[in-house]
Write a protein that holds these residues in place. Sequence first.
Motif, PDB file in Angstrom:
ATOM      1  N   ALA A 283     -28.088  -0.265   4.637  1.00 41.25           N
ATOM      2  CA  ALA A 283     -28.648   0.263   6.227  1.00 41.25           C
ATOM      3  C   ALA A 283     -27.443   1.138   6.574  1.00 41.25           C
ATOM      4  CB  ALA A 283     -28.760  -0.913   7.131  1.00 41.25           C
ATOM      5  N   PRO A 284     -26.005   0.600   6.392  1.00 45.96           N
ATOM      6  CA  PRO A 284     -25.226   1.428   6.766  1.00 45.96           C
ATOM      7  C   PRO A 284     -24.847   2.760   6.082  1.00 45.96           C
ATOM      8  CG  PRO A 284     -24.094  -0.645   5.891  1.00 45.96           C
ATOM      9  CD  PRO A 284     -25.706  -0.902   6.379  1.00 45.96           C
ATOM     10  N   ALA A 285     -25.160   2.400   4.498  1.00 44.23           N
ATOM     11  CA  ALA A 285     -25.067   3.523   3.807  1.00 44.23           C
ATOM     12  C   ALA A 285     -25.912   4.599   4.017  1.00 44.23           C
ATOM     13  CB  ALA A 285     -25.384   3.286   2.237  1.00 44.23           C
ATOM     14  N   LEU A 286     -27.296   4.135   4.325  1.00 47.12           N
ATOM     15  CA  LEU A 286     -28.074   5.366   4.767  1.00 47.12           C
ATOM     16  C   LEU A 286     -27.675   6.057   5.954  1.00 47.12           C
ATOM     17  CD1 LEU A 286     -31.497   3.601   3.902  1.00 47.12           C
ATOM     18  CD2 LEU A 286     -30.852   5.558   2.780  1.00 47.12           C
TER      19      LEU A 286
ATOM     20  N   HIS B 228     -17.319  -3.233   3.477  1.00 49.38           N
ATOM     21  CA  HIS B 228     -17.144  -4.713   3.867  1.00 49.38           C
ATOM     22  C   HIS B 228     -18.281  -5.647   3.344  1.00 49.38           C
ATOM     23  CE1 HIS B 228     -14.314  -4.126   7.809  1.00 49.38           C
ATOM     24  NE2 HIS B 228     -13.837  -3.833   6.264  1.00 49.38           N
ATOM     25  N   LEU B 229     -19.591  -5.036   3.787  1.00 48.54           N
ATOM     26  CA  LEU B 229     -20.863  -5.632   3.152  1.00 48.54           C
ATOM     27  C   LEU B 229     -20.923  -5.609   1.757  1.00 48.54           C
ATOM     28  CD1 LEU B 229     -23.120  -4.412   6.061  1.00 48.54           C
ATOM     29  CD2 LEU B 229     -22.217  -6.698   5.516  1.00 48.54           C
ATOM     30  N   GLN B 230     -20.446  -4.433   0.995  1.00 45.64           N
ATOM     31  CA  GLN B 230     -20.824  -4.235  -0.286  1.00 45.64           C
ATOM     32  C   GLN B 230     -19.743  -4.995  -1.110  1.00 45.64           C
ATOM     33  OE1 GLN B 230     -20.696   0.010  -0.549  1.00 45.64           O
ATOM     34  NE2 GLN B 230     -22.882   0.053  -0.629  1.00 45.64           N
ATOM     35  N   ALA B 231     -18.537  -5.311  -0.486  1.00 48.53           N
ATOM     36  CA  ALA B 231     -17.492  -6.269  -1.307  1.00 48.53           C
ATOM     37  C   ALA B 231     -17.852  -7.682  -1.162  1.00 48.53           C
ATOM     38  CB  ALA B 231     -16.450  -5.979  -0.623  1.00 48.53           C
ATOM     39  N   GLN B 232     -18.627  -8.098  -0.190  1.00 53.39           N
ATOM     40  CA  GLN B 232     -19.147  -9.533  -0.024  1.00 53.39           C
ATOM     41  C   GLN B 232     -19.828 -10.013  -1.240  1.00 53.39           C
ATOM     42  OE1 GLN B 232     -19.309  -9.381   5.051  1.00 53.39           O
ATOM     43  NE2 GLN B 232     -21.121 -10.167   3.634  1.00 53.39           N
TER      44      GLN B 232
ATOM     45  N   ILE C 177     -19.025   3.255  10.214  1.00 56.43           N
ATOM     46  CA  ILE C 177     -20.145   2.997   9.615  1.00 56.43           C
ATOM     47  C   ILE C 177     -19.599   2.652   8.100  1.00 56.43           C
ATOM     48  CG2 ILE C 177     -22.531   3.471   8.801  1.00 56.43           C
ATOM     49  CD1 ILE C 177     -22.190   3.151  11.707  1.00 56.43           C
ATOM     50  N   TYR C 178     -18.936   3.665   7.557  1.00 60.71           N
ATOM     51  CA  TYR C 178     -18.524   3.684   6.245  1.00 60.71           C
ATOM     52  C   TYR C 178     -17.462   2.355   5.887  1.00 60.71           C
ATOM     53  CZ  TYR C 178     -16.650   5.085   1.607  1.00 60.71           C
ATOM     54  OH  TYR C 178     -16.511   5.391   0.344  1.00 60.71           O
ATOM     55  N   MET C 179     -16.778   1.934   6.973  1.00 56.53           N
ATOM     56  CA  MET C 179     -16.010   0.707   7.002  1.00 56.53           C
ATOM     57  C   MET C 179     -16.802  -0.480   6.781  1.00 56.53           C
ATOM     58  SD  MET C 179     -12.800  -0.786   9.398  1.00 56.53           S
ATOM     59  CE  MET C 179     -13.837  -0.458  10.882  1.00 56.53           C
TER      60      MET C 179
END
Length: 300
Positions: free
Chosen positions: A67-70, A129-133, A123-125
């Motif tokens: 979602a944040p990536a899009l 965070h979400l992708q590192a979880q 949004i990138y930050m």
Amino acid sequence: MDFLMSGLAACGACLFTNPLEVVKTRMQLQGELQAPGTYRRHYRNVFHAFITIGKVDGLAALQKGLAPALLYQFLMNGIRLGTYGLAEAGGCLHTAEGTLSPVRSAAAGALAGVMGAYLGSPIYMVKTHLQAQAATEIAVGHQYNHQGMFQALIKIGQKYGLVGLWRGALGGLPRVIVGSSTQLCTFSSTKDLVTQWELFPPQSWKVALVAAMVSSIAVVLAMTPFDVVSTRLYNQPTDAQGKGLMYRGLLDALLQTARIEGIWGMYKGIGASYFRLGPHTILSLFFWDQLRTLYYVYTK
């Protein structure tokens, strides 16, 4: 329409490349500020990372942060490619003789990239965070344990204010300046050359495809060191005031990474970077070029 088409083109590419962004992010955080050979490598290479994440975190984890990536791609590339497209259509990138100026093209790409990246930085930050979880047994880097994009933005905003939402923005700008200027300059220059050489019929989609493929290689080589430190700046733990605990800024992150992890530490995850940035560059630039072509054909 230029901004809308640019944003949609980037989102179309993002749907296919987000799993590679997850892999890239984790490989860049793996062994952070640790000498080679002193830490456990959860992800040995791109393919091993895919298998490991799918097996431990589940297949859905490969689309973490979608979602944040899009949203980031729509905002950042909508502004970046849209602004560059307007400059190109207005003749600002060509000399008086009508030839493309690489200097003007690179400068326009960098300026357009900075505008988009700074606006989309929060949004990138959160995306990072979400992708590192990850599950504890394969976790790398600091774990923020957000529940989703909106929850993360609200949590960071309430705790650190607007300044906290834009933490790491300045450190992330060189990544975009280098990447955007390299990408758009090489794309436009290659497209111009291929057209002049008449390798394909006029207005052929193959011209844009070849130019995008050349651009993808140049982008990855130029951008990876800045991409590595940008990921780490965004993901580092913070104190009560929102100040990073590992790096003081971009230069400090570059120096620490090079000193402790060596020159190859600057290129961690380059394989994942290419598999992600390569297809993303090719798809987004190709979609962007074809959408613009169709739009101008049908509105004439």
